[in-house]
Design a protein around this motif. Structure first.
Motif, short mmCIF file in Angstrom:
data_model
loop_
_atom_site.label_atom_id
_atom_site.label_comp_id
_atom_site.label_asym_id
_atom_site.label_seq_id
_atom_site.Cartn_x
_atom_site.Cartn_y
_atom_site.Cartn_z
N ARG A 123 0.79 -1.37 0.07
CA ARG A 123 0.03 -0.07 -0.04
C ARG A 123 0.92 1.07 0.15
NH1 ARG A 123 -2.54 -2.64 4.07
NH2 ARG A 123 -2.17 -1.22 5.53
N ARG A 124 2.05 1.10 0.87
CA ARG A 124 2.87 2.42 0.52
C ARG A 124 3.37 2.62 -0.62
NH1 ARG A 124 6.41 1.44 6.19
NH2 ARG A 124 4.63 2.16 7.68
N ALA A 125 3.75 1.47 -1.44
CA ALA A 125 4.39 1.76 -2.77
C ALA A 125 3.16 2.22 -3.59
CB ALA A 125 4.94 0.05 -3.14
N MET A 126 2.15 1.90 -3.44
CA MET A 126 1.03 2.26 -4.31
C MET A 126 0.66 3.83 -4.14
SD MET A 126 -3.08 1.24 -4.29
CE MET A 126 -3.17 1.56 -2.61
N ASN A 127 0.63 4.22 -2.82
CA ASN A 127 0.59 5.74 -2.47
C ASN A 127 2.03 6.54 -3.19
OD1 ASN A 127 -1.63 5.21 -1.01
ND2 ASN A 127 -0.47 5.01 0.87
N LEU A 128 3.07 5.81 -3.07
CA LEU A 128 4.15 6.41 -3.56
C LEU A 128 4.06 6.55 -5.04
CD1 LEU A 128 7.16 7.70 -3.44
CD2 LEU A 128 8.25 5.26 -3.37
#
Length: 273
Positions: A123-128
């Motif tokens: 999810r952090r990678a998606m937000n980034l």
């Protein structure tokens, strides 16, 4: 028929009770975390007195102790499930900054915990990824807004110049007041232009620092208007090194011909009609 240990109905009932205890422990843990977040938000509100700060601090300490107990109970209930849920640590709790992170721990008809999008790192990678996409869109927008801002600043400078020139004969007091306001605005604009110029020197800058002409504005209003102070390079902000050579065509503080050419075009365009 009575339920006896080992029967299917008995085991199903035990499993359902374990799930109920798990959900209650999760609800209790989530409630305490949200309360703690609300108390932390209060600390950031301006106008809070010293006594209220102390009261909120004591409430946070009590809330932290309650969270530790609720976390211990949650891990005990999670271990009794079949299959068991992974235990949470204090660090995991602090990373759960949104209620959605707690919702992922709940049971559903389909176990979504093994889906790739439920993993926090994914999810952090998606937000980034989406933040980078929005950043590219923001760069395109800023390339337009920078020129709009510079155009507005120069047009305002010209308007002040003409207004003061007209009032200096008819209304000296008002002309003096406008002069003070003009000087203040020039100081503010000097800071803004300094930031814009630093931005234009960044690697990968795709815009420019040239002014335009606003639709509906008489271009003759800018005729005969001297360059504003903020359009001139501040040499003191870029001290020349002892070993830096400055020729007749050199500009102190600019290390290469590209920057010098860019800056000269910037100044020339400000004086155009």
């Amino acid at each position: 028929m009575r339920w006896v240990p080992g029967s299917a109905a008995y085991e199903a009932g035990v499993a359902e009770l374990a799930k109920r205890d798990y959900r209650r422990a999760l609800d209790d843990l989530e409630r305490l975390i949200v309360q703690c977040l609300f108390e932390l938000t209060k600390l950031g509100i301006s106008g809070i007195g010293y006594k209220l700060h102390e009261k909120i601090g004591k409430a946070l300490k009590a809330c932290a102790e309650a969270i530790k107990k609720a976390l211990l109970r949650y891990n005990q209930c999670a271990a009794q499930l079949i299959p068991s849920r992974p235990a949470l640590s204090w660090t995991d709790i602090m990373d759960m900054v949104s209620v959605a992170d707690f919702d992922l721990l709940r049971d559903a008809r389909e176990d979504i915990r093994m889906q790739p999008w439920t993993q926090r790192i994914n999810r952090r990678a998606m937000n980034l990824y989406f933040n980078i996409k929005r950043a590219h869109e923001e760069v395109e927008r800023l390339n337009v807004e920078i020129r709009r801002l510079l155009t507005f600043m120069y047009d305002e400078h010209a308007d002040y110049f003409h207004a003061i020139a007209h009032l200096i004969i008819t209304n000296l007091a008002l002309a003096h007041e406008l002069s003070l306001r003009w000087e203040y605005r020039s100081q503010v604009h000097e800071k803004i232009v300094g930031r814009i110029w630093q931005t234009s020197c960044l690697p990968g800058f795709t815009g420019n620092v040239l002014t335009e002409h606003r639709i509906g504005r008489d271009t003759s209003l800018n005729n005969g208007v001297p360059l504003p102070p903020w359009a001139k390079p501040v040499v003191s902000a870029h001290p020349v090194a002892e070993d830096e050579e400055v020729g007749e065509d050199g500009i102190p503080g600019l290390s290469n011909e590209r920057d010098a050419y860019h800056f000269v075009n910037f100044l020339d365009d400000l004086g155009k009609e």
